[in-house]
Design a protein around this motif. Structure first.
Motif, mmCIF file in Angstrom:
data_model
loop_
_atom_site.group_PDB
_atom_site.id
_atom_site.type_symbol
_atom_site.label_atom_id
_atom_site.label_comp_id
_atom_site.label_asym_id
_atom_site.label_seq_id
_atom_site.Cartn_x
_atom_site.Cartn_y
_atom_site.Cartn_z
ATOM 1 N N ARG A 145 0.841 -1.188 0.000
ATOM 2 C CA ARG A 145 0.000 0.000 0.000
ATOM 3 C C ARG A 145 0.884 1.249 0.000
ATOM 4 N NH1 ARG A 145 -0.543 2.510 4.896
ATOM 5 N NH2 ARG A 145 -2.118 4.147 5.039
ATOM 6 N N SER A 161 1.978 4.737 1.122
ATOM 7 C CA SER A 161 1.748 5.572 2.305
ATOM 8 C C SER A 161 2.744 6.723 2.311
ATOM 9 C CB SER A 161 1.909 4.738 3.574
ATOM 10 O OG SER A 161 3.198 4.161 3.610
ATOM 11 N N GLY A 201 7.172 4.021 6.257
ATOM 12 C CA GLY A 201 6.196 4.322 5.199
ATOM 13 C C GLY A 201 6.888 4.767 3.926
ATOM 14 N N LYS A 253 2.096 8.210 12.570
ATOM 15 C CA LYS A 253 1.700 6.890 12.078
ATOM 16 C C LYS A 253 0.615 6.404 13.011
ATOM 17 C CE LYS A 253 5.768 5.056 14.418
ATOM 18 N NZ LYS A 253 5.736 3.812 15.146
ATOM 19 N N ALA A 277 -6.411 1.192 6.328
ATOM 20 C CA ALA A 277 -5.559 1.306 5.136
ATOM 21 C C ALA A 277 -6.286 2.027 4.003
ATOM 22 C CB ALA A 277 -5.128 -0.090 4.689
ATOM 23 N N ASP A 308 -3.634 7.795 4.334
ATOM 24 C CA ASP A 308 -2.355 7.445 3.703
ATOM 25 C C ASP A 308 -1.218 7.506 4.721
ATOM 26 O OD1 ASP A 308 -2.081 10.147 4.088
ATOM 27 O OD2 ASP A 308 -1.339 10.584 2.074
ATOM 28 N N PRO A 334 1.411 6.253 7.483
ATOM 29 C CA PRO A 334 2.055 4.954 7.678
ATOM 30 C C PRO A 334 1.352 4.168 8.782
ATOM 31 C CG PRO A 334 3.625 6.770 7.990
ATOM 32 C CD PRO A 334 2.300 7.383 7.724
ATOM 33 N N ASP A 375 3.679 -0.724 7.632
ATOM 34 C CA ASP A 375 4.957 -0.053 7.379
ATOM 35 C C ASP A 375 5.961 -0.309 8.492
ATOM 36 O OD1 ASP A 375 4.206 1.537 4.919
ATOM 37 O OD2 ASP A 375 2.615 2.094 6.301
#
Ligand code: SF4
Length: 375
Positions: free
Chosen positions: A15, A17, A28, A182, A201, A205, A207, A239
């Motif tokens: 993903r 991030s 991230g 995060k 998720a 965006d 981490p 992350d």
């Protein structure tokens, strides 16, 4: 994550991030998934805490969290930060003053939920301290300590409530123009944690810090974490991570790395491929692997070693490993180097010999990986 065109079934699309920094460790934005643990010493005992951090760092911890429940702890933090080989996250619950003290003491990150520390003025003070001292923040939502109004609204802890809590905390930080954060949404229930992380998720965006909280002892917690975190990581979510075990922090780090290694997301040290052994074994596989794991713990270079009891699977596994040993007959076996049969070695000398070969190969790999090695 680079794609593997030869073995596409191994690809994991991570993903996307934002990237933040926890000290000198990027989290991230495609950075390697960092492995964290937490000390369980009395933080005010600097020597014991630093020793534990060092042991965790020796087995690969990238970041270590330290609880700072009182002023004695934040006072000790300064020295701990100075002596720690890795960035330190200060774990704070409700006391906003501890957060400010921890930032001043040099914590790389504060684990604090802005919604739990009181009015906007207090949040502003913490955010200012984080900005002044270059700290990031981890928002840590936990199914076991959700806000009362969310429990009333949803009736019980659930992924929707965890997501709402997380987004509320995010909003508070953003309202204070703070973006170096995060977030985690942990639960001890694997299904709840996985569902909450999947929703998170999609929703941000930022981490993501993964964890199955209060997972249990070494064996049960490892399995729970491997299932919960493993699934999320396989989906590309996560992350940074911490495996929570009622065990030595060193074990948490080892398990975290093994999960990442299993998915090809991080490589560190010797990946030993060994057979379960059976009546065909030409030497004691289980005991040998146990000894080798310990003797090779100091190797950080990513490489592979196959220790296989007999020729049924030995040569095949050796094809894919840097060093291999396959049991044969008459008290000796065959050593393989980079997949090719190399030489015979007696069973009673093989452990020392394999350690030597692995150390030598690790040194060669390190030289090959040095950018100017070819010059
Ligand atoms: S590789 Fe050989 S010794 Fe090992 S489990 Fe298979 S058959 Fe048994």
């Amino acid at each position: 994550m680079s794609h593997n065109p030869v073995r596409p079934w191994r690809n994991i699309d991570r993903r996307e991030s934002r990237q933040i920094m926890v000290g000198n460790v990027p989290v991230g934005g495609g950075a390697p998934i960092s492995v964290q643990t937490m000390t369980n010493t009395d933080t005010s005992d600097v020597a014991a805490t630093v020793a534990q951090i060092q042991r965790a760092a020796d087995v690969g911890a990238d970041i270590v969290r330290v609880s700072t429940p009182d002023q004695a702890a934040t006072k000790a933090l300064k020295e701990i930060v100075r002596e720690s080989p890795v960035p330190i996250v200060a774990d704070i619950h409700f006391h906003y003053k501890r957060a400010i003290e921890a930032a001043e003491a040099g914590a790389a990150c504060l684990r604090i939920n802005p919604g739990n520390i009181g009015d906007s003025k207090r949040v502003a003070e913490v955010v200012q301290a984080a900005k002044d001292h270059g700290c990031s923040i981890r928002i840590g939502v936990n199914a076991g300590s959700l806000e009362k109004h969310l429990l009333e609204k949803y009736g019980e802890p659930c992924p929707d409530a965890m997501l709402e809590s997380g987004l509320d905390h995010i909003r508070i930080l953003q309202d204070h123009d703070f973006h170096e954060f995060k977030i985690s949404v942990k639960a001890s229930d694997v299904f709840m944690a996985a569902a909450a992380y999947q929703q998170l998720a999609e929703a941000t965006d930022a981490p993501i810090h993964l964890g199955i909280t209060e997972a249990g002892g070494l064996m049960s917690g490892t399995i729970k974490s491997a299932i919960g975190l493993g699934n999320l990581l396989w989906m590309g979510i996560g992350d940074t991570l911490r495996v929570s075990l009622s065990a030595d922090p060193v074990e948490e780090v080892k398990v975290g790395f093994e999960i990442l290694k299993s998915l090809g997301l991080r490589h560190r040290g010797v990946n030993i491929i060994s057979c379960p052994s059976c009546a065909r074994q030409g030497f004691d596989v289980i005991k040998t692997v146990e000894v080798l794991e310990e003797r090779l713990e100091h190797i950080k270079t990513p490489m592979s070693l196959s220790i296989i009891g007999c020729v049924v699977n030995g040569p095949g596994e050796a094809l894919l490993t840097d060093v291999g040993f396959t049991g044969g007959g008459a008290g000796s076996g065959m050593v393989y180097m980079a997949g090719a049969q190399s030489h015979k070695m007696s069973n009673d000398q093989m452990v020392d010999h394999i350690v030597e070969l692995v150390e030598k190969r690790a040194a060669e790999i390190e030289v090959e990986a040095t950018p100017d090695a070819a010059e």
